[in-house]
Write an enzyme that holds these catalytic residues in place. Structure first.
Site, PDB file in Angstrom:
ATOM      1  N   SER A 148       0.835  -1.192   0.000  1.00 19.26           N
ATOM      2  CA  SER A 148       0.000   0.000   0.000  1.00 19.26           C
ATOM      3  C   SER A 148       0.877   1.253   0.000  1.00 19.26           C
ATOM      4  O   SER A 148       1.964   1.253   0.581  1.00 19.26           O
ATOM      5  CB  SER A 148      -0.892  -0.013   1.246  1.00 19.26           C
ATOM      6  OG  SER A 148      -1.897   0.968   1.164  1.00 19.26           O
ATOM      7  N   TYR A 153      -7.704  14.395   0.996  1.00 23.18           N
ATOM      8  CA  TYR A 153      -6.883  15.184   0.103  1.00 23.18           C
ATOM      9  C   TYR A 153      -7.753  15.761  -1.017  1.00 23.18           C
ATOM     10  O   TYR A 153      -8.971  15.599  -1.022  1.00 23.18           O
ATOM     11  CB  TYR A 153      -5.700  14.353  -0.384  1.00 23.18           C
ATOM     12  CG  TYR A 153      -4.825  13.907   0.771  1.00 23.18           C
ATOM     13  CD1 TYR A 153      -4.307  14.839   1.680  1.00 23.18           C
ATOM     14  CD2 TYR A 153      -4.547  12.563   1.007  1.00 23.18           C
ATOM     15  CE1 TYR A 153      -3.536  14.449   2.761  1.00 23.18           C
ATOM     16  CE2 TYR A 153      -3.772  12.156   2.093  1.00 23.18           C
ATOM     17  CZ  TYR A 153      -3.279  13.104   2.974  1.00 23.18           C
ATOM     18  OH  TYR A 153      -2.529  12.720   4.049  1.00 23.18           O
ATOM     19  N   ARG A 182      -7.954   5.345  -5.671  1.00 26.57           N
ATOM     20  CA  ARG A 182      -8.197   5.113  -4.240  1.00 26.57           C
ATOM     21  C   ARG A 182      -9.255   6.101  -3.764  1.00 26.57           C
ATOM     22  O   ARG A 182      -9.144   7.301  -4.001  1.00 26.57           O
ATOM     23  CB  ARG A 182      -6.923   5.281  -3.416  1.00 26.57           C
ATOM     24  CG  ARG A 182      -7.181   5.241  -1.903  1.00 26.57           C
ATOM     25  CD  ARG A 182      -5.928   5.121  -1.070  1.00 26.57           C
ATOM     26  NE  ARG A 182      -5.582   3.720  -0.846  1.00 26.57           N
ATOM     27  CZ  ARG A 182      -4.691   3.307   0.056  1.00 26.57           C
ATOM     28  NH1 ARG A 182      -4.032   4.188   0.812  1.00 26.57           N
ATOM     29  NH2 ARG A 182      -4.423   2.026   0.202  1.00 26.57           N
ATOM     30  N   CYS A 203       3.496   6.995   2.996  1.00 31.91           N
ATOM     31  CA  CYS A 203       4.386   8.152   2.985  1.00 31.91           C
ATOM     32  C   CYS A 203       5.584   7.915   3.890  1.00 31.91           C
ATOM     33  O   CYS A 203       5.433   7.503   5.042  1.00 31.91           O
ATOM     34  CB  CYS A 203       3.636   9.402   3.430  1.00 31.91           C
ATOM     35  SG  CYS A 203       2.428   9.970   2.227  1.00 31.91           S
TER      36      CYS A 203
END
Length: 356
Positions: free
Chosen positions: A23, A181, A229, A26
């Protein structure tokens, strides 16, 4: 009965050797967006460990798209060489390299997790953008609402990032439209207060995501998969729901998206999320079954049998793992042994395959 976790999956012209996906995670370890030795070792070890698909972390399509000053980037051609070095290594060890293209929107210009919380000082940060001039929380930056020129810049940035992704050797692109986001901010009514063609109705709120898909597809080869996603629910009254996600998934299927990576949450700080083993799997299952599109399941999936059961129960097509693959880069090799699959190990590690 065959073990599904280690069965191949074909997406367009690509075949993944198994259903285990690294996955996007970050690392907050870049300077000026550049990939470095940390990324090579971090991602390379997961290829040596046997993952079928490795998705690079959220990679900023512009400097202002970064979550933090330390994010990985793909906004200039100089980034390509370092990324290509890693994609070549992953492919040499049997993993498909994929990239998650991202824009952080109103959650940008913040500290990396171990450096602080909320907005970075003005001299380190930048002006954030969003569908509406509403900050994520009182400690986050005050965004400006994107005007039409700003929206066109976002489309241009995704288009150029796609070109660079191809030159850098990626074979899969995932568009990041989750976790609060920019694209999630547009489709969620909790963060989108616009009254133009990008706000109000469901069709308007998903418009930017669809336009970005079109922009990416202008350059991305037809034989390579394109994933999205999403956050399947905001976990908040009046927010985005699983019913909205199923409706969106049907639209994305018509747009020839190949798989929906189904996560949840992240758009509002007060959401009450019932975190626990496999807590998001039900959303991947509903999207898969009701929209008739392949999905990826993610969220505290930590054992081989748990992953196998998700696939066997037709709840998802891929298993995306994050923290467990941080704990054990060789999870696929160990999972294969646990499930009775004789998986090929790297020749350099063959002498450790059996406990002798």
């Amino acid at each position: 009965m065959a073990v599904q976790l280690f069965s191949p999956l074909r997406l367009r012209g690509l075949e993944l050797k198994n259903r285990i996906v690294v996955s996007p995670m970050c690392e907050y370890s870049s300077q000026d967006g550049f990939a470095n030795d940390w990324h090579l070792v971090h991602l390379g070890s997961r290829a040596v460990g046997g993952a079928g698909l490795i998705l690079f972390e959220a990679t900023a399509v512009s400097p202002e798209a970064r979550i933090t000053p330390d994010d990985l980037g793909i906004w200039k051609d100089e980034h390509i060489e370092g990324l290509r070095r890693i994609t070549s290594f992953l492919e040499a060890h049997g993993s498909v390299p994929g990239i998650q293209l991202a824009h952080a929107g109103r959650k940008a210009s913040t500290f990396s997790p171990w450096k602080g919380e909320g907005a970075v000082p003005a001299e380190q940060g930048w002006q954030t953008v969003a569908p509406s001039a509403v900050p994520f929380s009182p400690t986050y930056p005050q965004p400006v609402a994107l005007d039409q020129a700003g929206i066109q810049k976002v489309l241009h940035d995704f288009r150029e990032a796609t070109r660079r992704s191809l030159e850098a050797g990626f074979k899969v692109i995932e568009i990041h439209a989750a976790h609060g986001y920019l694209l999630h901010e547009f489709y969620s009514p909790l963060s989108n207060q616009r009254t133009d063609n990008y706000g109000g109705s469901f069709d308007n709120r998903i418009r930017l995501l669809l336009e970005i898909i079109d922009a990416v597809r202008e350059t991305w080869p037809a034989e390579y998969p394109l994933l999205v996603r999403i956050s399947a629910t905001d976990w908040t009254e009046g927010g985005w729901t699983i019913e909205d996600s199923v409706k969106l998934a049907k639209v994305l299927k018509d747009k020839q998206i190949d798989l929906i990576d189904t996560s949840t949450g992240g758009n509002v700080p007060q959401a009450q999320i019932p975190v626990g083993p496999g807590y998001q799997v039900e959303f991947a299952a509903r999207v898969k079954q009701e929209a008739n599109i392949p999905t990826g399941a993610v969220g505290i999936i930590t054992t081989a049998q748990q992953a196998e059961d998700i696939l066997a129960n037709n709840q998802a097509d891929l298993i995306l793992m994050a923290r467990e693959l941080l704990r054990d880069p060789y999870f696929p090799l160990h999972a294969a042994q646990e499930l009775g699959v004789d998986l090929e190990w790297p020749v350099q590690y063959q002498r450790a395959k059996r406990n002798k």
